[in-house]
Design an enzyme around this catalytic site. Sequence first.
Site, PDB file in Angstrom:
ATOM      1  N   CYS A 144       0.822  -1.229   0.000  1.00 18.88           N
ATOM      2  CA  CYS A 144       0.000   0.000   0.000  1.00 18.88           C
ATOM      3  C   CYS A 144       0.849   1.269   0.000  1.00 18.88           C
ATOM      4  CB  CYS A 144      -0.927   0.016   1.207  1.00 18.88           C
ATOM      5  SG  CYS A 144      -1.888  -1.474   1.370  1.00 18.88           S
TER       6      CYS A 144
ATOM      7  N   ASN B 197     -10.344  -0.235   0.721  1.00 23.43           N
ATOM      8  CA  ASN B 197      -8.885  -0.152   0.660  1.00 23.43           C
ATOM      9  C   ASN B 197      -8.430  -0.701  -0.695  1.00 23.43           C
ATOM     10  OD1 ASN B 197      -6.141  -0.633   0.894  1.00 23.43           O
ATOM     11  ND2 ASN B 197      -6.262  -1.445   2.973  1.00 23.43           N
TER      12      ASN B 197
ATOM     13  N   HIS C 191      -3.645   7.066   3.175  1.00 24.22           N
ATOM     14  CA  HIS C 191      -4.060   5.749   2.679  1.00 24.22           C
ATOM     15  C   HIS C 191      -5.442   5.441   3.253  1.00 24.22           C
ATOM     16  CE1 HIS C 191      -4.149   1.715   1.430  1.00 24.22           C
ATOM     17  NE2 HIS C 191      -3.846   1.170   2.589  1.00 24.22           N
TER      18      HIS C 191
HETATM   19  O1  UT7 Z   1      -3.585  -1.474   3.694  1.00 24.35           O
HETATM   20  C1  UT7 Z   1      -3.251  -2.038   4.919  1.00 24.35           C
HETATM   21  C2  UT7 Z   1      -4.140  -3.201   5.147  1.00 24.35           C
HETATM   22  N1  UT7 Z   1      -4.738  -3.431   6.386  1.00 24.35           N
HETATM   23  C3  UT7 Z   1      -5.309  -2.595   7.259  1.00 24.35           C
HETATM   24  O2  UT7 Z   1      -5.232  -1.418   7.212  1.00 24.35           O
HETATM   25  C4  UT7 Z   1      -6.095  -3.244   8.332  1.00 24.35           C
HETATM   26  C5  UT7 Z   1      -5.922  -2.615   9.683  1.00 24.35           C
HETATM   27  N2  UT7 Z   1      -6.833  -3.246  10.615  1.00 24.35           N
HETATM   28  C6  UT7 Z   1      -8.160  -2.932  10.663  1.00 24.35           C
HETATM   29  O3  UT7 Z   1      -8.627  -2.095   9.925  1.00 24.35           O
HETATM   30  C7  UT7 Z   1      -8.990  -3.601  11.726  1.00 24.35           C
HETATM   31  O4  UT7 Z   1      -8.152  -4.355  12.571  1.00 24.35           O
HETATM   32  C8  UT7 Z   1     -10.101  -4.531  11.116  1.00 24.35           C
HETATM   33  C9  UT7 Z   1     -11.163  -3.690  10.460  1.00 24.35           C
HETATM   34  C10 UT7 Z   1      -9.505  -5.507  10.142  1.00 24.35           C
HETATM   35  C11 UT7 Z   1     -10.748  -5.327  12.253  1.00 24.35           C
HETATM   36  O5  UT7 Z   1     -11.276  -4.423  13.211  1.00 24.35           O
HETATM   37  P1  UT7 Z   1     -10.951  -4.623  14.761  1.00 24.35           P
HETATM   38  O6  UT7 Z   1     -11.669  -3.574  15.472  1.00 24.35           O
HETATM   39  O7  UT7 Z   1      -9.445  -4.669  14.910  1.00 24.35           O
HETATM   40  O8  UT7 Z   1     -11.610  -6.011  15.046  1.00 24.35           O
HETATM   41  P2  UT7 Z   1     -10.947  -7.357  15.607  1.00 24.35           P
HETATM   42  O9  UT7 Z   1     -10.147  -8.015  14.525  1.00 24.35           O
HETATM   43  O10 UT7 Z   1     -10.284  -7.093  16.918  1.00 24.35           O
HETATM   44  O11 UT7 Z   1     -12.242  -8.193  15.852  1.00 24.35           O
HETATM   45  C12 UT7 Z   1     -13.243  -7.807  16.820  1.00 24.35           C
HETATM   46  C13 UT7 Z   1     -14.416  -8.755  16.708  1.00 24.35           C
HETATM   47  C14 UT7 Z   1     -13.983 -10.214  16.691  1.00 24.35           C
HETATM   48  O12 UT7 Z   1     -14.965 -10.953  17.386  1.00 24.35           O
HETATM   49  P3  UT7 Z   1     -14.712 -11.459  18.886  1.00 24.35           P
HETATM   50  O13 UT7 Z   1     -13.486 -12.299  18.813  1.00 24.35           O
HETATM   51  O14 UT7 Z   1     -14.511 -10.198  19.683  1.00 24.35           O
HETATM   52  O15 UT7 Z   1     -15.966 -12.191  19.207  1.00 24.35           O
HETATM   53  C15 UT7 Z   1     -14.029 -10.594  15.245  1.00 24.35           C
HETATM   54  O16 UT7 Z   1     -14.263 -11.959  15.034  1.00 24.35           O
HETATM   55  O17 UT7 Z   1     -15.092  -8.543  15.466  1.00 24.35           O
HETATM   56  C16 UT7 Z   1     -15.220  -9.766  14.754  1.00 24.35           C
HETATM   57  N3  UT7 Z   1     -15.166  -9.496  13.329  1.00 24.35           N
HETATM   58  C17 UT7 Z   1     -16.249  -9.244  12.593  1.00 24.35           C
HETATM   59  N4  UT7 Z   1     -17.545  -9.152  12.893  1.00 24.35           N
HETATM   60  C18 UT7 Z   1     -18.412  -8.861  11.914  1.00 24.35           C
HETATM   61  C19 UT7 Z   1     -14.077  -9.450  12.513  1.00 24.35           C
HETATM   62  N5  UT7 Z   1     -14.441  -9.162  11.259  1.00 24.35           N
HETATM   63  C20 UT7 Z   1     -15.792  -9.032  11.286  1.00 24.35           C
HETATM   64  C21 UT7 Z   1     -16.738  -8.736  10.287  1.00 24.35           C
HETATM   65  N6  UT7 Z   1     -18.044  -8.669  10.665  1.00 24.35           N
HETATM   66  N7  UT7 Z   1     -16.406  -8.521   9.014  1.00 24.35           N
END
Ligand code: UT7
Length: 328
Positions: A115, A285, A255
Site C-alpha cells: 500500500c 482499501n 491511505h
Molecule cells: O492497507 C493495509 C491493510 N490493512 C489494514 O489497514 C487493516 C488494519 N486493521 C483494521 O482495519 C482492523 O483491525 C479490522 C477492520 C480488520 C478489524 O477491526 P478490529 O476492530 O481490529 O476487530 P478485531 O479483529 O479485533 O475483531 C473484533 C471482533 C472479533 O470478534 P470477537 O473475537 O470479539 O468475538 C471478530 O471476530 O469482530 C469480529 N469481526 C467481525 N464481525 C463482523 C471481525 N471481522 C468481522 C466482520 N463482521 N467482518
Amino acid sequence: MSLQAVGILGTGKYVPEKILTNHDLEQMVETNDEWIVTRTGIRERRIASPEEATSDLAFMASQEALRNAGIGAEELDLIIVATVTPDKFFPSTACLLQERLGARKAAAFDLSAACSGFIYGLANATSMIASGMYKHVLVVGAECLSRITDYTDRNTCILFGDGAGAVVLGPVAEGRGFRSFELGADGGGGELLKIDGGGSRIPLDKDSTAQNRHYIQMAGSEVFKFAVRIMGNAAEEALRKAGINKSDIDLLVPHQANIRIIQSSLNRLELEEDKCMINLDKYGNVSAASIPIALAEAVEQGKVSEGDCVVLVGFGGGLTWGATVLIW
Ligand code: UT7
C-alpha cells in the site's frame, strides 16, 4: 548544482463499474453493514469485471492523467506501476501499460511496496527528474485486490476493492512541488500482512491453492496498531524534513484503509476532517491505488489550489510506510 523542482502535472483515476456493497457481503460471510461501517467506515467497493486486469485499470487512469497534464504518451521517459496484483509475474504491468499507451521512449518497471508503493514510486520518480535524468514520469498505483481476496474470510474480504490512480510528474517552478519524502520499512513485521503462495517459496500448485495460500492473510489488529503509530510518525517526519508546520497543512491525503486509522492521524496532526480527503466509504482499501485515487478525486472536487501544502501518507505490507509533503 541546484536540483530541478518536481511536481504533479496531472492526475487521473479509474474505478470499475461493479459495486460490492456491505449488504452484498452480508450474503457471503457472517457480517453486517453496521459492523463494517462502524469498525472501518467502508460502505462499498468496486470490483473489476472478469475481462479487466490491473493494466486495464491503470490504462484508463493514466490516459486521464496524461490528458490533465497536457502531455502526450510519447513524451514519457519512464512509467512506474506500484502494485501487488500485477497482470502476470512478467512482463511487468508497467511494460504492458507502456505498449498500450504507445509510450515508445519510456522505460518501465513495477514497484512492490504494497500500500506504500505509490509514495515509493513518487520518491523514485522525483529523484530521477530532479537529477536531470528524466523529464516526465508516469507514476501509477493500480490494483485488482478482488483477485487475491478470500471471500470466505470476513476479516479481510470486507476491506478491499479494485481501482487505479495515476499522476504525471515533471519539472515545475522553483518553490513548488515535492519538498520532502519519508520512506521506511520493517521487514520484521512481514508476517502480519502477506500472501504466502505463488512465489518461489511456495509455488502455486494444487495443494497451496486448496489451502488458500494465494489469498491475502492479515493480522488485522496488529496492522491497525502499527498503522496508527506510523501514519503520524511518517507525516511528522516528512513535515520536519520540509521545514513546514502541521498547522500549515491544507490537505491531507491518507491511505484509505480504515476511518479510525485516518481519524487518529488527524488527531495527531491536529487537523479538522475538512482538511482530509476521505473516500474509503465508496472504494474501500485499494492498496497502492488508494492514495492516487483519493488525490485525483480531491483535484476533481476542487479541494486543492495552487500553492496549497498537501501531505500524502500511507502504510502497508512489508511492513512499509511513506509520506511526502508537496506544494501544489
Ligand atoms: O492497507 C493495509 C491493510 N490493512 C489494514 O489497514 C487493516 C488494519 N486493521 C483494521 O482495519 C482492523 O483491525 C479490522 C477492520 C480488520 C478489524 O477491526 P478490529 O476492530 O481490529 O476487530 P478485531 O479483529 O479485533 O475483531 C473484533 C471482533 C472479533 O470478534 P470477537 O473475537 O470479539 O468475538 C471478530 O471476530 O469482530 C469480529 N469481526 C467481525 N464481525 C463482523 C471481525 N471481522 C468481522 C466482520 N463482521 N467482518
